[in-house]
Design a protein around this motif. Structure first.
Motif, mmCIF file in Angstrom:
data_model
loop_
_atom_site.group_PDB
_atom_site.id
_atom_site.type_symbol
_atom_site.label_atom_id
_atom_site.label_comp_id
_atom_site.label_asym_id
_atom_site.label_seq_id
_atom_site.Cartn_x
_atom_site.Cartn_y
_atom_site.Cartn_z
ATOM 1 N N THR A 1 0.700 -1.198 0.081
ATOM 2 C CA THR A 1 0.153 0.037 -0.040
ATOM 3 C C THR A 1 0.844 1.274 -0.119
ATOM 4 O OG1 THR A 1 -0.053 0.073 2.376
ATOM 5 C CG2 THR A 1 -1.797 -1.113 1.273
ATOM 6 N N ILE B 1 0.270 4.209 -2.699
ATOM 7 C CA ILE B 1 -0.855 4.768 -2.630
ATOM 8 C C ILE B 1 -0.537 5.797 -1.825
ATOM 9 C CG2 ILE B 1 -3.304 4.899 -2.512
ATOM 10 C CD1 ILE B 1 -2.287 3.127 -4.762
ATOM 11 N N ALA C 1 -2.289 2.014 -9.784
ATOM 12 C CA ALA C 1 -2.365 1.936 -8.231
ATOM 13 C C ALA C 1 -3.592 1.381 -7.614
ATOM 14 C CB ALA C 1 -2.237 3.573 -8.059
ATOM 15 N N LEU D 1 -3.285 -1.364 -4.409
ATOM 16 C CA LEU D 1 -3.960 -1.499 -3.297
ATOM 17 C C LEU D 1 -4.934 -2.606 -3.058
ATOM 18 C CD1 LEU D 1 -4.471 0.309 -0.846
ATOM 19 C CD2 LEU D 1 -6.102 1.495 -1.892
#
Length: 308
Positions: free
Chosen positions: A256, A259, A289, A293
């Motif tokens: 993550t 992001i 992106a 995630l």
């Protein structure tokens, strides 16, 4: 040879992994700005020096400055030295790569590192992935490819050089992470990190220029201090996360980071537009992106947990 087994306290492992992700998301922004006044080698040397002094002082206060290392075999000393060299390589290659690309690009490409760590955790430590977790890894890979292809088409030139350096940093980091996890059989995470930090600071000293740090203005000096603090918090949390959670699960949460990094760049640009340029993301970049995630969530959550 006995292999390290996680404690099973997955909630604590998850929290520590999230702390690591937050630190690594903001670090490239601070590094990019600090590099305006400090060269990459001196900046890396200072980070290792501060980390070695702080962790060493903490171990001394607890009466553990020397005792943990007395029972190490020559093989474990060798593993510790190799781990130090690998982490040093990761720091230098990544920082050089950041000079040629943007913070978010560097953070997305470095996600190859936790992917490689995940595969290593499965192969070396016999960790298991459920079907949903394999799907998550596939989404992460697809997202990385979409993002990379878009950015390469827009930026070209120096971007390829920076990307190659960041990929190299990812490879050596994955090897370091697996070595560190195995060293937890004999040493606590602070003892491992203290030895690695001290070794790296000594090796970089002949190539650093400490006098340049005295010429920093207030902003860059503050960011330099943040970079050093970031080293302590991020790698301390990361090492403890590996002690409580499987390497494959930790790696999925760390995915993550890109992001979060895009958000950190946007926030910094909004506060002070002259400090850093905003990220240029098209539709393919945002889709990539989002896939990273989603894949991270799937790989970390779609598995049965052992109770705390």
């Amino acid at each position: 040879m006995s292999l390290h087994a996680s404690s099973g306290r997955w909630r604590l492992g998850l929290l520590l992994a999230l702390v690591t992700a937050a630190c690594w998301a903001t670090l490239p922004v601070a590094l990019k700005i600090t590099l305006e006044q400090v060269d990459a080698i001196t900046l890396t040397w200072f980070r290792f020096l501060v980390a070695a002094l702080v962790v060493g002082a903490w171990l001394s206060w607890r009466g553990q400055a020397a005792a943990p290392y007395r029972a190490l075999s020559p093989r474990h000393w060798g593993m510790l030295a190799v781990a130090g060299l690998l982490l040093l390589g990761n720091y230098v290659f990544y920082l050089l790569g950041v000079q040629y690309t943007t913070p978010a690009n560097a953070q997305l490409l470095i996600q190859l590192a936790p992917l490689l760590m995940a595969l290593g955790g499965i192969l070396v430590f016999r960790e298991r992935f459920a079907a949903g977790q394999w799907l998550g890894l596939a989404l992460i890979v697809g997202g990385l490819l979409l993002f990379f292809n878009e950015q390469q088409g827009e930026r070209g030139g120096h971007y390829a050089r920076g990307a190659a350096l960041v990929v190299l940093a990812a490879i050596v980091w994955a090897a370091y992470a697996l070595l560190q996890k195995q060293l937890l059989v004999r040493l606590s995470s602070p003892a491992i990190l203290c030895a690695i930090y001290a070794l790296s600071a000594l090796l970089l000293l002949p190539f650093a220029t400490p006098s340049r740090l005295l010429a920093l203005d207030g902003l860059h000096a503050a960011l330099l201090g943040y970079c050093a603090l970031n080293t302590l918090v991020a790698y301390g949390a990361f090492a403890e996360a590996l002690a409580h959670w499987e390497a494959s699960r930790v790696s999925a949460v760390l995915a993550t980071t890109p992001i979060l990094c895009v958000g950190a760049v946007a926030a910094t640009h909004a506060v002070s537009p002259t400090l850093i340029a905003p990220e240029r993301l098209g539709a393919a970049g945002w889709i990539g992106a989002a896939l990273v995630l989603a894949g991270s969530a799937a790989a970390s959550l779609l598995a049965k947990r052992r109770p705390d």
